[in-house]
Design an enzyme around this catalytic site. Sequence first.
Site, PDB file in Angstrom:
ATOM      1  N   ASP A  11       0.859  -1.197   0.000  1.00 49.04           N
ATOM      2  CA  ASP A  11       0.000   0.000   0.000  1.00 49.04           C
ATOM      3  C   ASP A  11       0.887   1.237   0.000  1.00 49.04           C
ATOM      4  OD1 ASP A  11      -2.675   1.276   0.198  1.00 49.04           O
ATOM      5  OD2 ASP A  11      -1.900   2.044   2.088  1.00 49.04           O
ATOM      6  N   SER A  12       0.305   2.360  -0.384  1.00 48.22           N
ATOM      7  CA  SER A  12       1.044   3.619  -0.336  1.00 48.22           C
ATOM      8  C   SER A  12       1.448   3.932   1.111  1.00 48.22           C
ATOM      9  CB  SER A  12       0.178   4.747  -0.892  1.00 48.22           C
ATOM     10  OG  SER A  12      -1.000   4.855  -0.119  1.00 48.22           O
ATOM     11  N   CYS A  74      -4.009  -1.343  -2.547  1.00 40.85           N
ATOM     12  CA  CYS A  74      -4.149   0.101  -2.657  1.00 40.85           C
ATOM     13  C   CYS A  74      -4.966   0.343  -3.917  1.00 40.85           C
ATOM     14  CB  CYS A  74      -2.759   0.745  -2.781  1.00 40.85           C
ATOM     15  SG  CYS A  74      -2.790   2.513  -3.109  1.00 40.85           S
ATOM     16  N   ASN A  75      -6.112   0.980  -3.750  1.00 38.90           N
ATOM     17  CA  ASN A  75      -6.967   1.209  -4.918  1.00 38.90           C
ATOM     18  C   ASN A  75      -6.308   2.135  -5.926  1.00 38.90           C
ATOM     19  OD1 ASN A  75      -9.935   0.097  -4.485  1.00 38.90           O
ATOM     20  ND2 ASN A  75      -9.098   0.662  -2.502  1.00 38.90           N
ATOM     21  N   THR A  76      -5.595   3.132  -5.424  1.00 41.04           N
ATOM     22  CA  THR A  76      -4.984   4.107  -6.320  1.00 41.04           C
ATOM     23  C   THR A  76      -3.947   3.425  -7.204  1.00 41.04           C
ATOM     24  OG1 THR A  76      -5.330   5.726  -4.559  1.00 41.04           O
ATOM     25  CG2 THR A  76      -3.915   6.396  -6.385  1.00 41.04           C
ATOM     26  N   GLU A 159      -4.546   9.225   8.090  1.00 39.75           N
ATOM     27  CA  GLU A 159      -3.103   9.065   8.314  1.00 39.75           C
ATOM     28  C   GLU A 159      -2.652   9.820   9.560  1.00 39.75           C
ATOM     29  OE1 GLU A 159      -0.171   8.072   5.888  1.00 39.75           O
ATOM     30  OE2 GLU A 159      -1.609   6.559   5.243  1.00 39.75           O
ATOM     31  N   CYS A 193     -11.153   2.797  -0.919  1.00 29.66           N
ATOM     32  CA  CYS A 193      -9.816   3.205  -0.514  1.00 29.66           C
ATOM     33  C   CYS A 193      -9.559   2.463   0.781  1.00 29.66           C
ATOM     34  CB  CYS A 193      -9.741   4.718  -0.293  1.00 29.66           C
ATOM     35  SG  CYS A 193      -8.191   5.236   0.477  1.00 29.66           S
ATOM     36  N   HIS A 195      -7.892   3.014   3.256  1.00 31.01           N
ATOM     37  CA  HIS A 195      -7.826   3.788   4.500  1.00 31.01           C
ATOM     38  C   HIS A 195      -9.214   3.990   5.126  1.00 31.01           C
ATOM     39  CE1 HIS A 195      -3.833   4.896   3.115  1.00 31.01           C
ATOM     40  NE2 HIS A 195      -3.620   5.590   4.219  1.00 31.01           N
TER      41      HIS A 195
HETATM   42  N1  DGL Z   1      -5.010   3.535   0.495  1.00 33.55           N
HETATM   43  C1  DGL Z   1      -4.907   3.907  -0.859  1.00 33.55           C
HETATM   44  C2  DGL Z   1      -6.115   3.486  -1.661  1.00 33.55           C
HETATM   45  O1  DGL Z   1      -6.679   2.487  -1.396  1.00 33.55           O
HETATM   46  C3  DGL Z   1      -4.624   5.336  -1.188  1.00 33.55           C
HETATM   47  C4  DGL Z   1      -4.212   6.271  -0.179  1.00 33.55           C
HETATM   48  C5  DGL Z   1      -3.347   7.330  -0.791  1.00 33.55           C
HETATM   49  O2  DGL Z   1      -3.861   8.341  -1.263  1.00 33.55           O
HETATM   50  O3  DGL Z   1      -2.133   7.098  -0.775  1.00 33.55           O
HETATM   51  O4  DGL Z   1      -6.506   4.131  -2.594  1.00 33.55           O
END
Ligand code: DGL
Length: 274
Positions: A11-12, A74-76, A159, A193, A195
Amino acid sequence: MEKGSPIGVFDSGFGGLTVLKEIVHQLPQYDYLYLGDNARAPYGNRSFETVYHYTLQCVNWFFQQGCSLVILACNTSSAKALRTIQQNDLPKIAPHKRVLGVIRPTAEIIGNFSDTKSVGILATNGTVASESYPMEIAKFFPDLKVFQEACPMWVPLVENREFDNPGADYFIEKNIEQLLTQSNKIDTLLLACTHYPLLINSLRKFVPPTTAIIAQGDIVADSLADYLHRHPAIENNCLKSGQLQFYTTDNTTDFDEKGAFFYGEPIQSKYVAL
Ligand code: DGL
């Protein structure tokens, strides 16, 4: 293929820990290597090229550690880098290794949750702009109406552990309202996401009680279990001593303190420079 490898989970930053938690709960027998690219998070507002470049670098790191299977939790990254990595990079750098994301397994089942055939996607700017969810969902549920809302403030709030207060509620309410005004038929919200599961109590305040709020952790865990079942060569190669290792590209003390909150248990990370 390497002899015995841990499963990589990326993940990021901290968000993927909410997915890892469900994966380990369901598949505790395997070894896992988690990497949070905290030094460069959040990815959500970054360009396609940057997210692709960072993600590929992290995937290469997993390969150097001996991983044969990497999950982009991580979706992004799944939205902006996965396809290019699978189609362009893997055949050249590691044809026998596999990189999987979180969007497809979610798209495969999200339509089952909605009676009104209308779902709302809450995600980062990058995920929303990529249109990955509407495109993937249309393959499995062509009649499902998909509405999206980018929530760029939510990851920084999570975060920084500033999500349980009136300041956070302001942004949460605003984004929920913007999504729900797109259609009064939406009966299912997807937290797209990794998070966002930490925001679930705050979200509940602004969402009708009958609306389902879906997090991805167990969806991804189910899908990984199914994938390993269908790919015995990859499954046989997975180390099975139930070991977990955590790595971060930033401060380990900070990662351990905040990460424990996402993972739900104390964790101890090591630093890696990329
Ligand atoms: N947790 C990440 C996601 O699922 C992205 C968080 C980020 O912006 O880094 O998209």
